[in-house]
Design an enzyme around this catalytic site. Structure first.
Site, PDB file in Angstrom:
ATOM      1  N   ASP A 169       0.480  -1.359  -0.226  1.00 25.67           N
ATOM      2  CA  ASP A 169       0.731  -0.122  -0.175  1.00 25.67           C
ATOM      3  C   ASP A 169       1.332   1.277   0.040  1.00 25.67           C
ATOM      4  OD1 ASP A 169      -1.126   2.333   0.867  1.00 25.67           O
ATOM      5  OD2 ASP A 169      -3.192   0.966   1.795  1.00 25.67           O
ATOM      6  N   HIS A 170       1.353   1.962  -1.357  1.00 30.51           N
ATOM      7  CA  HIS A 170       2.259   2.727  -1.443  1.00 30.51           C
ATOM      8  C   HIS A 170       1.745   3.942   0.392  1.00 30.51           C
ATOM      9  CE1 HIS A 170      -0.489   5.216  -3.868  1.00 30.51           C
ATOM     10  NE2 HIS A 170       0.334   5.713  -4.078  1.00 30.51           N
ATOM     11  N   HIS A 232      -6.000   2.760   0.777  1.00 37.71           N
ATOM     12  CA  HIS A 232      -5.149   3.726   1.447  1.00 37.71           C
ATOM     13  C   HIS A 232      -5.386   4.715   2.669  1.00 37.71           C
ATOM     14  CE1 HIS A 232      -2.560   3.706  -1.435  1.00 37.71           C
ATOM     15  NE2 HIS A 232      -3.586   4.034  -3.163  1.00 37.71           N
TER      16      HIS A 232
HETATM   17  C1  BG6 Z   1      -3.403   4.937  -6.440  1.00 37.15           C
HETATM   18  C2  BG6 Z   1      -4.778   4.274  -7.142  1.00 37.15           C
HETATM   19  O1  BG6 Z   1      -3.237   3.522  -5.364  1.00 37.15           O
HETATM   20  O2  BG6 Z   1      -3.015   5.534  -5.725  1.00 37.15           O
HETATM   21  C3  BG6 Z   1      -5.210   5.404  -7.944  1.00 37.15           C
HETATM   22  O3  BG6 Z   1      -5.120   2.854  -7.801  1.00 37.15           O
HETATM   23  C4  BG6 Z   1      -4.169   6.630  -7.941  1.00 37.15           C
HETATM   24  O4  BG6 Z   1      -5.805   5.711  -8.766  1.00 37.15           O
HETATM   25  C5  BG6 Z   1      -3.492   6.731  -6.492  1.00 37.15           C
HETATM   26  O5  BG6 Z   1      -4.402   7.693  -7.956  1.00 37.15           O
HETATM   27  C6  BG6 Z   1      -2.676   8.213  -5.731  1.00 37.15           C
HETATM   28  O6  BG6 Z   1      -1.256   8.026  -5.035  1.00 37.15           O
HETATM   29  P1  BG6 Z   1      -1.126   9.324  -4.429  1.00 37.15           P
HETATM   30  O7  BG6 Z   1       0.591   8.461  -4.130  1.00 37.15           O
HETATM   31  O8  BG6 Z   1      -0.926  10.404  -6.014  1.00 37.15           O
HETATM   32  O9  BG6 Z   1      -2.339  10.219  -3.925  1.00 37.15           O
END
Ligand code: BG6
Length: 482
Positions: A169-170, A232
């Site tokens: 989960d980045h 997230h």
């Molecule tokens: C991803 C989603 O997990 O997270 C995307 O699949 C989204 O749709 C993205 O744009 C948002 O990540 P960040 O790091 O740009 O907030």
């Protein structure tokens, strides 16, 4: 081994992150990366792709020619055992060449429908049969709902044990998401107040400016609820609400987060409409340019019922949080790209500084996740002058300002954690399962009732008005995040 090595994630995130780790000396010379994907490419062509992706991401890269010599390419058919056997041979050769002691990381950065098949083949065809460690890094989406997630988990568990699985989960790799627990647990002034006696509500916003772009096909099956909330948003809520772990081990931290997810009130039937709002963007003007409505995007059904925006109210039924709403909202084509958490404290019992034209502002703690990284504490202090009037003041801390260097990319941290064998910032199966069972109840209702008013927010705004109503009913409003 990176499966999906010609894909977007590898290009935009993984190669540049590996390069940064290399540059910082966190990767020794003893490493090799096998890029695995379907299209035929020579090692040289693949290395050139890696070089381009790194240069695009980091600009100047002095040691790039040395770095790319560590990259190899295997053209692969994910359903064909003979393909895995030649991959195994290649891996064994590199293992000897680079003295890798049989340590292997398999990174699945590709279409989720193949996750299970690949994991099974890795075992059956002997790629996981190593003397060193074997780890599986798996990108989202982890299933489409609880049932499919269970099935996928069953499949990958045939080849990897739970502690060998790193579900990405980045958001958990973001500096300020990791900072939530430090801000909470390393400060005497917050933790004693961090409960329903002193906090009135918590607001978590993750807004995006971009639309679905070329991901229409995937997004149509997902929507903002599965794409952002299941993972997230709920992860951030869990970090905000969890009890202090007894120590900072993977097991203890995850088990506290799991308890939060277990305490989340599940929403049935009519409660969904009361607690959750969905939205879909209409066309609009952003940055002086006209942008299309969601239903006009490529690969999107012109009558689509898919939500590109979600706002919701979560209740955590435990001793600490009973009665405190956690509001979340996330969406595409909103006014600004911003992830922020606002903790609103309760009003003091009586306002001595009340003047008819002026009310006292509540104390707020704002955690800026992105694009700025930092915290702001809103207090009240005396307004300079003859009278005893109060005025709001801000204490600001900016992460970037202090350290003067870019904080590492989420992927850089997560890749490094995985190499070290630290799974704390990855999601455990129990977290995945609990999040799906919460989200499934909402998608069930939304899938069975067509949204009457879609599209219901103009591109470039903060979402539909119903999202404001959600808080208004409780006497609150969204604190501005722009
Ligand atoms: C991803 C989603 O997990 O997270 C995307 O699949 C989204 O749709 C993205 O744009 C948002 O990540 P960040 O790091 O740009 O907030």
């Amino acid at each position: 081994m990176i499966f999906g090595a010609t894909g977007d994630l590898a290009k935009r995130k993984l190669f540049p992150s590996l390069y940064r780790l290399y540059q910082e000396g966190r990767l020794s010379e003893r490493f090799a990366v096998i890029g695995v994907a379907r299209r035929p490419l020579s090692n040289e062509e693949f290395q050139k792709n890696v070089e381009d992706s790194v240069l695009t991401a980091v600009g100047e890269a002095g040691d790039i020619s040395e770095f790319i010599t560590h990259f190899y390419y295997h053209s692969h058919d994910v359903t064909d055992s003979s393909s895995y056997l030649s991959l195994k041979e290649m891996a064994q050769k590199l293992d000897t060449q680079y003295s890798l002691a049989g340590n292997r990381i398999f990174y699945l950065a590709m279409a989720p429908e193949f996750f299970g098949t690949i994991a099974e083949h890795l075992k059956v065809d002997g790629l996981t049969d190593v003397d060193g460690f074997k780890r599986l890094v798996i990108e989202k989406p982890f299933g489409h709902d609880l049932e499919s997630a269970k099935q996928l988990n069953k499949q990958i568990r045939k080849a990897f044990s739970e502690d060998e699985i790193y579900r990405i989960d980045h958001y958990l790799g973001k500096e300020m998401v990791q900072n939530i627990e430090v801000i909470r647990f390393a400060n005497a002034i917050f933790e004693p107040l961090w409960n329903n006696r002193y906090i009135s509500n918590i607001q978590v916003t993750s807004s995006e400016v971009l639309g679905v772009e070329e991901r229409g096909r995937y997004y149509e099956t997902s929507g903002a609820l599965r794409d952002m909330v299941q993972n997230h948003m709920l992860q951030m809520v869990a970090l905000l609400a969890m009890e202090p772990p007894i120590r900072l081990t993977t097991e203890e931290v995850r088990s506290e987060k799991v308890k939060v997810l277990r305490a989340m009130r599940s929403l049935d039937g009519d409660m969904v409409e009361e607690f959750f709002v969905r939205g879909q963007y209409d066309k609009g003007v952003m940055d002086n340019e006209e942008v299309p409505a969601y239903r006009e995007e490529p690969m999107v059904d012109p009558a689509s019922n898919t939500e590109s925006f979600v706002a919701g109210k979560l209740l955590i039924d435990n001793f600490r949080w009973a009665g405190v709403p956690f509001y979340i909202r996330t969406g595409k084509r909103m006014k600004t790209k911003s992830t922020k958490i606002v903790i609103q404290f309760k009003d003091i019992p009586m306002n001595l500084y009340y003047k008819s034209e002026q009310t006292l502002n509540p104390n707020l703690l704002v955690i800026h996740i992105q694009p700025e990284e930092g915290i702001t504490l809103y207090l009240n202090a005396k307004k300079t002058g003859q009278h005893m009037n109060a005025t709001p003041i801000k204490l600001n801390f900016s992460n970037k300002g202090v350290h003067g260097i870019n904080t590492p990319e989420a992927y850089e941290k997560l890749l490094f954690d995985c190499m070290r064998g630290d799974a704390t910032n990855f999601t455990h199966w129990d977290e995945v399962a609990l999040s799906w069972s919460f989200v499934d109840k909402i998608s069930e209702v939304w899938e069975n009732t067509k949204a009457k008013n879609f599209p219901n927010y103009e591109s470039g705004t903060m979402g539909p008005k119903e999202a404001d109503q959600l808080l208004k009913k409780d006497g609150f409003f969204w604190w501005p995040v722009t």
